[in-house]
Design an enzyme around this catalytic site. Structure first.
Site, mmCIF file in Angstrom:
data_model
loop_
_atom_site.group_PDB
_atom_site.id
_atom_site.type_symbol
_atom_site.label_atom_id
_atom_site.label_comp_id
_atom_site.label_asym_id
_atom_site.label_seq_id
_atom_site.Cartn_x
_atom_site.Cartn_y
_atom_site.Cartn_z
ATOM 1 N N ALA A 294 -32.033 -56.960 20.899
ATOM 2 C CA ALA A 294 -31.272 -57.625 19.726
ATOM 3 C C ALA A 294 -31.755 -56.751 18.484
ATOM 4 O O ALA A 294 -32.494 -55.805 18.671
ATOM 5 C CB ALA A 294 -32.333 -58.864 19.450
ATOM 6 N N GLY B 180 -32.623 -57.672 24.753
ATOM 7 C CA GLY B 180 -31.631 -58.438 25.006
ATOM 8 C C GLY B 180 -30.282 -57.829 25.504
ATOM 9 O O GLY B 180 -29.429 -58.505 26.351
ATOM 10 N N GLU C 285 -31.079 -58.356 29.426
ATOM 11 C CA GLU C 285 -31.104 -59.648 29.394
ATOM 12 C C GLU C 285 -29.251 -60.093 29.705
ATOM 13 O O GLU C 285 -28.970 -60.875 30.468
ATOM 14 C CB GLU C 285 -31.351 -60.702 28.576
ATOM 15 N N GLU D 282 -39.896 -55.627 24.566
ATOM 16 C CA GLU D 282 -40.252 -56.531 23.314
ATOM 17 C C GLU D 282 -41.707 -56.543 22.996
ATOM 18 O O GLU D 282 -42.161 -56.534 21.784
ATOM 19 C CB GLU D 282 -39.660 -58.020 23.431
HETATM 20 N N1 CAA Z 1 -32.291 -52.962 16.669
HETATM 21 C C1 CAA Z 1 -31.628 -52.484 15.556
HETATM 22 N N2 CAA Z 1 -31.255 -51.203 15.637
HETATM 23 C C2 CAA Z 1 -31.426 -50.288 16.700
HETATM 24 C C3 CAA Z 1 -31.881 -50.851 17.812
HETATM 25 C C4 CAA Z 1 -32.526 -52.312 18.105
HETATM 26 N N3 CAA Z 1 -32.988 -52.831 19.068
HETATM 27 N N4 CAA Z 1 -32.254 -49.804 18.902
HETATM 28 C C5 CAA Z 1 -31.955 -48.646 18.124
HETATM 29 N N5 CAA Z 1 -31.542 -48.786 17.127
HETATM 30 C C6 CAA Z 1 -30.937 -48.015 16.109
HETATM 31 C C7 CAA Z 1 -31.985 -47.186 15.388
HETATM 32 O O1 CAA Z 1 -32.859 -47.813 14.263
HETATM 33 C C8 CAA Z 1 -31.326 -45.858 14.933
HETATM 34 O O2 CAA Z 1 -30.848 -46.202 13.736
HETATM 35 P P1 CAA Z 1 -30.921 -45.351 12.462
HETATM 36 O O3 CAA Z 1 -30.109 -43.897 12.994
HETATM 37 O O4 CAA Z 1 -29.979 -45.838 11.383
HETATM 38 O O5 CAA Z 1 -32.211 -44.823 12.285
HETATM 39 C C9 CAA Z 1 -30.232 -45.933 15.920
HETATM 40 O O6 CAA Z 1 -30.219 -46.888 16.551
HETATM 41 C C10 CAA Z 1 -30.565 -44.724 16.985
HETATM 42 O O7 CAA Z 1 -31.838 -45.035 17.518
HETATM 43 P P2 CAA Z 1 -33.191 -44.126 17.861
HETATM 44 O O8 CAA Z 1 -33.076 -43.201 16.827
HETATM 45 O O9 CAA Z 1 -34.512 -44.870 17.862
HETATM 46 O O10 CAA Z 1 -32.748 -43.378 18.952
HETATM 47 P P3 CAA Z 1 -33.904 -42.830 20.150
HETATM 48 O O11 CAA Z 1 -32.815 -42.036 21.227
HETATM 49 O O12 CAA Z 1 -34.940 -41.974 19.659
HETATM 50 O O13 CAA Z 1 -34.404 -44.165 21.036
HETATM 51 C C11 CAA Z 1 -34.642 -46.334 21.992
HETATM 52 C C12 CAA Z 1 -33.595 -44.872 21.723
HETATM 53 C C13 CAA Z 1 -35.609 -46.146 23.054
HETATM 54 C C14 CAA Z 1 -33.444 -47.250 22.508
HETATM 55 C C15 CAA Z 1 -35.086 -46.688 20.568
HETATM 56 O O14 CAA Z 1 -34.114 -46.766 19.553
HETATM 57 C C16 CAA Z 1 -35.937 -48.039 20.668
HETATM 58 O O15 CAA Z 1 -36.722 -48.220 21.186
HETATM 59 N N6 CAA Z 1 -34.838 -49.275 20.156
HETATM 60 C C17 CAA Z 1 -35.591 -50.586 20.359
HETATM 61 C C18 CAA Z 1 -35.618 -51.071 21.858
HETATM 62 C C19 CAA Z 1 -36.280 -52.589 21.836
HETATM 63 O O16 CAA Z 1 -37.285 -52.765 21.251
HETATM 64 N N7 CAA Z 1 -35.351 -53.651 22.309
HETATM 65 C C20 CAA Z 1 -35.774 -55.035 22.142
HETATM 66 C C21 CAA Z 1 -35.196 -55.602 20.847
HETATM 67 S S1 CAA Z 1 -35.935 -57.441 20.975
HETATM 68 C C22 CAA Z 1 -35.177 -58.158 21.865
HETATM 69 O O17 CAA Z 1 -34.008 -57.790 22.345
HETATM 70 C C23 CAA Z 1 -35.326 -59.578 21.788
HETATM 71 C C24 CAA Z 1 -34.702 -60.572 23.002
HETATM 72 O O18 CAA Z 1 -35.070 -60.651 24.107
HETATM 73 C C25 CAA Z 1 -33.439 -61.147 22.451
#
Ligand code: CAA
Length: 261
Positions: free
Chosen positions: A65, A112, A115, A135
Site C-alpha cells: 500500500a 499489499g 496480498e 507492515e
Molecule cells: N509506499 C509508497 N512509496 C513507496 C513504497 C510504498 N509502500 N515502497 C517504495 N516506495 C517508494 C519510495 O518511497 C521511493 O520513492 P522516492 O524515490 O520518491 O523516495 C521509491 O519507491 C523507491 O524506493 P526505495 O528508495 O525505498 O528503494 P529500495 O530499493 O531502497 O527499497 C523496498 C525497496 C525494500 C521495497 C522499500 O522501498 C520498502 O521497504 N518499501 C516499503 C515496503 C512496505 O513496508 N510495504 C508495506 C506497506 S503497508 C501495506 O501494504 C498494508 C496492507 O496490508 C494493505
C-alpha cells in the site's frame, strides 16, 4: 480503456494487466487500486478473455500500500472512508472473477503487493522475487489478507514468522512452501506466463470455471463437502458439448476443437 496507473493489453484470449507506477515501486495508491478493480471487472466481463495475467513487469511486483498516501489517515478515515472500500472492491474483483487470474511476480511483492499476488489463482515468480509482510516494521499489520491467505498458503509457522518479523521469503523458499507454482528466469517471466495463460484460455471455458470453483472450495471446505462438490461438478461437465468433443477427439486421435472458449 486507458488507465493512469496500469497498462492493459489483450491478445490470444489473454488480458495482461501491468501495474505501472515504477517510480513508487508500484505502490498501491487509491488510483491504482480503483483502476485495478475496474480493469479486472472489464476483462472478466469480456467473453473473449479466457485468462487474466497480473504483473508489475520484470523489476518489481508491488511494494505494498502507498505509505505516503496512508500515513496521515486516522482510524476514522480508514473505517468510514472510501479507502478500504476501494481496496475491498479491488480484491473482491480478483477473488470473485470466474476467469482465472495468474500473478507474474518479479522482485518485491511486499505488504499489499504480497496480498495482491495471494488473491490471484496462482503465482509464477522469477528467481528475483521476494515475498513479505513488512507492515510490522511501520507499526501496523497486514490488512488485505496477509494474516489469512498467507497462512492458508504456507501454514501457520511461516506466516507467523513473516508477519511478526517482517522477514522476506525468496523465490526458492516460496516455491518450497507452496506459495509459488514455478520459478522462471527474469527475462522469461512474461513470455512464460503468457503461454500458461494462453493454454488456460484455449481450454473449455465451463470446465475451467468448474475446476477453479472446485479448487477454491478446497481451501475452506471440509474434505467430504469438497469431494461431493467435485463429483457433482465432474458429472456436470458431461453435459457440456466441449466434454463430448474432447473425448471424441481423443478416441479419434485428433485435436479437440472446443466451442466454448
Ligand atoms: N509506499 C509508497 N512509496 C513507496 C513504497 C510504498 N509502500 N515502497 C517504495 N516506495 C517508494 C519510495 O518511497 C521511493 O520513492 P522516492 O524515490 O520518491 O523516495 C521509491 O519507491 C523507491 O524506493 P526505495 O528508495 O525505498 O528503494 P529500495 O530499493 O531502497 O527499497 C523496498 C525497496 C525494500 C521495497 C522499500 O522501498 C520498502 O521497504 N518499501 C516499503 C515496503 C512496505 O513496508 N510495504 C508495506 C506497506 S503497508 C501495506 O501494504 C498494508 C496492507 O496490508 C494493505
Amino acid at each position: 480503456m486507458t488507465y493512469e496507473t496500469l497498462l492493459v493489453e489483450v491478445a490470444d484470449g489473454v488480458g495482461v494487466i501491468t501495474l505501472n507506477r515504477p517510480k513508487a515501486m508500484n505502490a498501491l495508491n487509491q488510483t491504482l487500486t480503483r483502476e485495478l478493480g475496474e480493469a479486472v471487472d472489464a476483462l472478466e466481463a469480456d467473453q473473449a478473455i479466457g485468462c487474466i495475467v497480473l504483473t508489475g513487469g520484470d523489476q518489481v511486483f508491488a511494494a505494498g500500500a502507498d505509505i505516503k498516501e496512508m500515513k496521515d489517515l486516522s482510524f476514522h478515515d480508514l473505517y468510514v472512508s472510501d479507502f478500504p472500500r476501494i481496496q475491498r472492491d479491488c480484491w473482491r474483483a480478483i477473488d470473485e472473477a470466474r476467469t482465472p487470474v495468474v500473478a507474474a511476480v518479479a522482485g518485491f511483492a511486499l505488504g499489499g503487493g504480497c496480498e495482491l499476488a495471494l488473491a490471484c489463482d496462482f503465482i509464477v515468480a522469477t528467481d528475483s522475487a521476494k515475498f513479505g509482510q513488512p507492515e510490522i516494521g511501520i507499526g501496523t499489520m497486514p490488512g488485505a489478507g496477509g494474516t489469512q491467505r498467507l497462512t492458508k498458503a504456507v501454514g501457520k509457522a511461516k506466516a507467523m514468522d513473516m508477519c511478526l518479523t517482517g522477514r522476506m521469503m525468496d523465490a526458492e523458499e516460496a516455491e518450497r512452501a507452496g506459495l509459488v507454482s514455478q520459478i522462471v528466469s527474469a527475462d522469461a517471466l512474461l513470455d512464460t506466463v503468457r503461454k500458461v495463460a494462453k493454454k488456460i484460455a484455449s481450454h473449455s471455458r465451463p470446465a475451467v470455471m468448474m475446476i477453479k470453483e472446485s479448487v477454491d472450495l478446497a481451501v475452506d471446505a471440509d474434505l467430504q463437502d469438497g469431494l461431493l462438490f467435485e463429483r457433482r461438478n465432474f458429472a456436470a461437465t458431461f453435459a457440456f458439448e466441449d466434454c463430448k468433443e474432447g473425448m471424441n477427439a481423443f478416441a479419434e486421435k485428433r485435436k479437440p476443437v472446443f466451442k466454448h472458449r
